[in-house]
Design a protein around this motif. Structure first.
Motif, PDB file in Angstrom:
ATOM      1  N   SER A   1      -9.706  42.767  49.712  1.00 26.77           N
ATOM      2  CA  SER A   1      -9.747  42.317  50.894  1.00 26.77           C
ATOM      3  C   SER A   1      -8.182  42.810  51.445  1.00 26.77           C
ATOM      4  O   SER A   1      -8.673  42.369  52.595  1.00 26.77           O
ATOM      5  N   LEU A   2      -7.664  42.702  50.679  1.00 25.85           N
ATOM      6  CA  LEU A   2      -6.102  42.703  51.563  1.00 25.85           C
ATOM      7  C   LEU A   2      -5.919  43.627  52.269  1.00 25.85           C
ATOM      8  O   LEU A   2      -6.640  44.894  52.034  1.00 25.85           O
ATOM      9  N   ARG A   3      -5.569  43.263  53.115  1.00 29.75           N
ATOM     10  CA  ARG A   3      -5.531  44.489  54.860  1.00 29.75           C
ATOM     11  C   ARG A   3      -3.504  45.321  54.638  1.00 29.75           C
ATOM     12  O   ARG A   3      -2.685  44.341  54.315  1.00 29.75           O
ATOM     13  N   PRO A   4      -3.374  46.235  55.387  1.00 26.21           N
ATOM     14  CA  PRO A   4      -2.338  46.603  55.286  1.00 26.21           C
ATOM     15  C   PRO A   4      -0.909  46.185  56.487  1.00 26.21           C
ATOM     16  O   PRO A   4      -2.371  45.376  57.382  1.00 26.21           O
ATOM     17  N   ALA A   5      -0.005  46.173  56.313  1.00 25.59           N
ATOM     18  CA  ALA A   5       0.857  44.777  57.040  1.00 25.59           C
ATOM     19  C   ALA A   5       0.641  45.003  58.217  1.00 25.59           C
ATOM     20  O   ALA A   5       0.933  46.821  58.699  1.00 25.59           O
ATOM     21  N   VAL A   6       0.985  45.216  59.219  1.00 28.88           N
ATOM     22  CA  VAL A   6       1.281  45.425  60.904  1.00 28.88           C
ATOM     23  C   VAL A   6       2.458  45.420  61.111  1.00 28.88           C
ATOM     24  O   VAL A   6       2.967  46.727  61.527  1.00 28.88           O
ATOM     25  N   ASN A   7       3.751  44.522  60.779  1.00 29.12           N
ATOM     26  CA  ASN A   7       4.776  45.176  61.082  1.00 29.12           C
ATOM     27  C   ASN A   7       5.954  45.740  59.891  1.00 29.12           C
ATOM     28  O   ASN A   7       6.267  44.955  59.293  1.00 29.12           O
ATOM     29  N   ARG A   8       5.663  47.407  60.062  1.00 28.02           N
ATOM     30  CA  ARG A   8       6.450  48.038  59.046  1.00 28.02           C
ATOM     31  C   ARG A   8       6.631  49.318  59.681  1.00 28.02           C
ATOM     32  O   ARG A   8       6.441  49.253  60.659  1.00 28.02           O
ATOM     33  N   LYS A   9       7.620  49.310  59.098  1.00 29.37           N
ATOM     34  CA  LYS A   9       7.825  50.762  59.517  1.00 29.37           C
ATOM     35  C   LYS A   9       8.727  51.732  57.951  1.00 29.37           C
ATOM     36  O   LYS A   9       8.529  51.491  56.774  1.00 29.37           O
ATOM     37  N   ARG A  10       8.218  53.092  58.249  1.00 25.96           N
ATOM     38  CA  ARG A  10       8.179  53.531  56.831  1.00 25.96           C
ATOM     39  C   ARG A  10       9.561  53.662  56.106  1.00 25.96           C
ATOM     40  O   ARG A  10      10.189  54.923  57.667  1.00 25.96           O
ATOM     41  N   LEU A  11       9.463  53.629  54.797  1.00 23.05           N
ATOM     42  CA  LEU A  11      10.886  54.314  54.620  1.00 23.05           C
ATOM     43  C   LEU A  11      10.967  55.971  53.956  1.00 23.05           C
ATOM     44  O   LEU A  11      11.855  56.634  54.088  1.00 23.05           O
ATOM     45  N   ARG A  12      10.011  56.335  52.970  1.00 23.12           N
ATOM     46  CA  ARG A  12       9.988  57.013  52.403  1.00 23.12           C
ATOM     47  C   ARG A  12       8.999  57.575  51.105  1.00 23.12           C
ATOM     48  O   ARG A  12       8.119  56.514  51.645  1.00 23.12           O
ATOM     49  N   ALA A  13       8.628  58.351  50.852  1.00 24.09           N
ATOM     50  CA  ALA A  13       7.593  58.845  49.522  1.00 24.09           C
ATOM     51  C   ALA A  13       8.335  59.532  49.032  1.00 24.09           C
ATOM     52  O   ALA A  13       9.548  60.149  48.753  1.00 24.09           O
ATOM     53  N   PHE A  14       8.294  59.219  47.291  1.00 28.02           N
ATOM     54  CA  PHE A  14       9.053  59.807  46.088  1.00 28.02           C
ATOM     55  C   PHE A  14       8.274  59.835  45.238  1.00 28.02           C
ATOM     56  O   PHE A  14       7.444  58.980  45.363  1.00 28.02           O
ATOM     57  N   ASP A  15       8.423  60.987  44.612  1.00 23.50           N
ATOM     58  CA  ASP A  15       7.624  61.425  43.591  1.00 23.50           C
ATOM     59  C   ASP A  15       7.862  60.419  42.334  1.00 23.50           C
ATOM     60  O   ASP A  15       9.246  60.858  41.657  1.00 23.50           O
ATOM     61  N   THR A  16       7.371  59.895  41.683  1.00 24.15           N
ATOM     62  CA  THR A  16       7.030  59.418  39.816  1.00 24.15           C
ATOM     63  C   THR A  16       6.976  60.528  39.611  1.00 24.15           C
ATOM     64  O   THR A  16       7.014  59.657  37.811  1.00 24.15           O
ATOM     65  N   GLY A  17       6.925  61.259  38.985  1.00 28.54           N
ATOM     66  CA  GLY A  17       6.253  62.652  37.705  1.00 28.54           C
ATOM     67  C   GLY A  17       5.180  62.207  37.892  1.00 28.54           C
ATOM     68  O   GLY A  17       4.335  63.106  37.071  1.00 28.54           O
ATOM     69  N   ASN A  18       4.080  60.845  38.666  1.00 27.85           N
ATOM     70  CA  ASN A  18       2.608  61.054  38.536  1.00 27.85           C
ATOM     71  C   ASN A  18       1.597  60.906  39.703  1.00 27.85           C
ATOM     72  O   ASN A  18       0.433  60.702  39.947  1.00 27.85           O
ATOM     73  N   GLY A  19       1.939  61.276  40.787  1.00 23.30           N
ATOM     74  CA  GLY A  19       2.197  61.336  41.984  1.00 23.30           C
ATOM     75  C   GLY A  19       2.903  60.636  43.343  1.00 23.30           C
ATOM     76  O   GLY A  19       4.129  59.677  43.217  1.00 23.30           O
ATOM     77  N   ASP A  20       2.796  60.848  44.560  1.00 21.65           N
ATOM     78  CA  ASP A  20       3.635  60.518  45.510  1.00 21.65           C
ATOM     79  C   ASP A  20       3.138  58.934  45.580  1.00 21.65           C
ATOM     80  O   ASP A  20       3.052  57.775  45.216  1.00 21.65           O
ATOM     81  N   THR A  21       5.033  57.836  45.707  1.00 23.97           N
ATOM     82  CA  THR A  21       4.522  56.645  45.957  1.00 23.97           C
ATOM     83  C   THR A  21       5.227  56.519  47.630  1.00 23.97           C
ATOM     84  O   THR A  21       6.766  56.868  47.818  1.00 23.97           O
TER      85      THR A  21
END
Length: 293
Positions: A53-73
């Motif tokens: 039931s957790l919902r995304p935070a409202v006050n947020r700033k996208r920093l980056r996406a990085f490849d873990t080798g098994n998908g992006d985070t």
């Protein structure tokens, strides 16, 4: 109905609390069973609450996406200094959302998809939370394959596909009384000035989830070559060799400083070598003869 579980990972207590066990339970994390403890031993390093039931935070700033080798985070910075992560698999499917406070002691996770996606998301959420919480306690989750021999642990470091697992397997085949501790993500922790290496619940494609602890004997960077040779690294290359193998967030100064300080403490006590090698028995024997205590 909530369910709480306690684990000891590299002598740090970790708690996982499920808000409901209908679709989320410890069945998603079988690799943690060797690390289970029966009761609380004190304040945990981190608590991970699993609640869809957790919902995304409202006050947020996208920093980056990085490849873990098994998908992006995808990483977001929250106004209170915490973080939100969206964990995706190789099919670019959202498997988990992880929201943590600034020191990663209090973490909340929502899972998505079928059981395979949920297991992937929960495993990666816990691994990240553990890495970033523990680094403040002279603990590093590293990318390595690690063997135990003669009472010490020896991790082999290299980029994926370079030959870490191959070199470990050569020790297992040709160096008597060698054991595999972990094949992808062992943990190094400095305790009272002494570096130790531990098995972990994260071992890549090899199911080696051993609750083991050994003094750290040496670190070895594996490089492919046309002939076998080995050399000890000086301080600056040794620092760089270990640093690039650590789970960290370079943009977070507290985490980055903690990781760098622990790396410095480790290499001040532990020799670091480069093994230029072929994937053969001679390479394992050369390495063993040079580094084994």
């Amino acid at each position: 109905m909530t369910a709480s579980h306690q684990f000891n990972i590299a002598d740090h207590e970790v708690r996982i609390v499920f808000s409901s066990t209908d679709v989320n339970s410890m069945a998603l994390l079988p690799s943690l069973e060797p690390f289970r403890v029966s009761m609380n031993t004190g304040k945990p390093l981190l608590t991970l609450h699993v609640d869809d039931s957790l919902r995304p935070a409202v006050n947020r700033k996208r920093l980056r996406a990085f490849d873990t080798g098994n998908g992006d985070t995808v990483v977001f910075l929250l106004n209170d200094g915490g973080y939100q992560f969206i964990i995706r698999d190789t099919q670019n499917q959202d498997c988990a959302m992880l929201i943590c406070n600034a020191d990663f002691s209090d973490c909340h996770c929502a899972l998505n998809g079928d059981s395979v996606m949920r297991a992937f998301g929960l495993n990666n959420a816990l691994m990240m939370a553990y890495a970033y919480a523990s680094c403040r306690h002279q603990t590093l989750l590293i990318h390595a394959s690690c063997v135990a021999y003669g009472g010490y642990g020896y991790p082999f470091l290299a980029k994926s596909g370079t030959g870490k697992s191959t070199h470990s397997s050569l020790w297992l085949q040709h160096i008597e009384n060698t054991e595999l501790m972990n094949d992808d993500n062992p943990i190094i922790r400095v305790v009272d000035g002494t570096p130790y290496i531990y098995g972990s619940p994260w071992s890549g494609k090899t199911p080696c989830y051993r609750n083991m602890k050994r003094p750290l004997g040496a670190l070895v960077a594996i490089e492919r070559a046309l002939a076998n040779s080995i050399e000890r690294q000086s301080t600056v290359p040794a620092f760089a060799t270990l640093l690039v193998s650590c789970s960290s967030m370079s943009w977070d100064s507290a985490i980055n400083d903690a990781v760098c300080n622990t790396v410095s403490a480790i290499i001040s006590k532990t020799p670091v070598y480069t093994l230029h090698c072929l994937p053969d028995e001679a390479a394992a024997r050369l390495c063993h003869a040079t580094i084994a205590r």
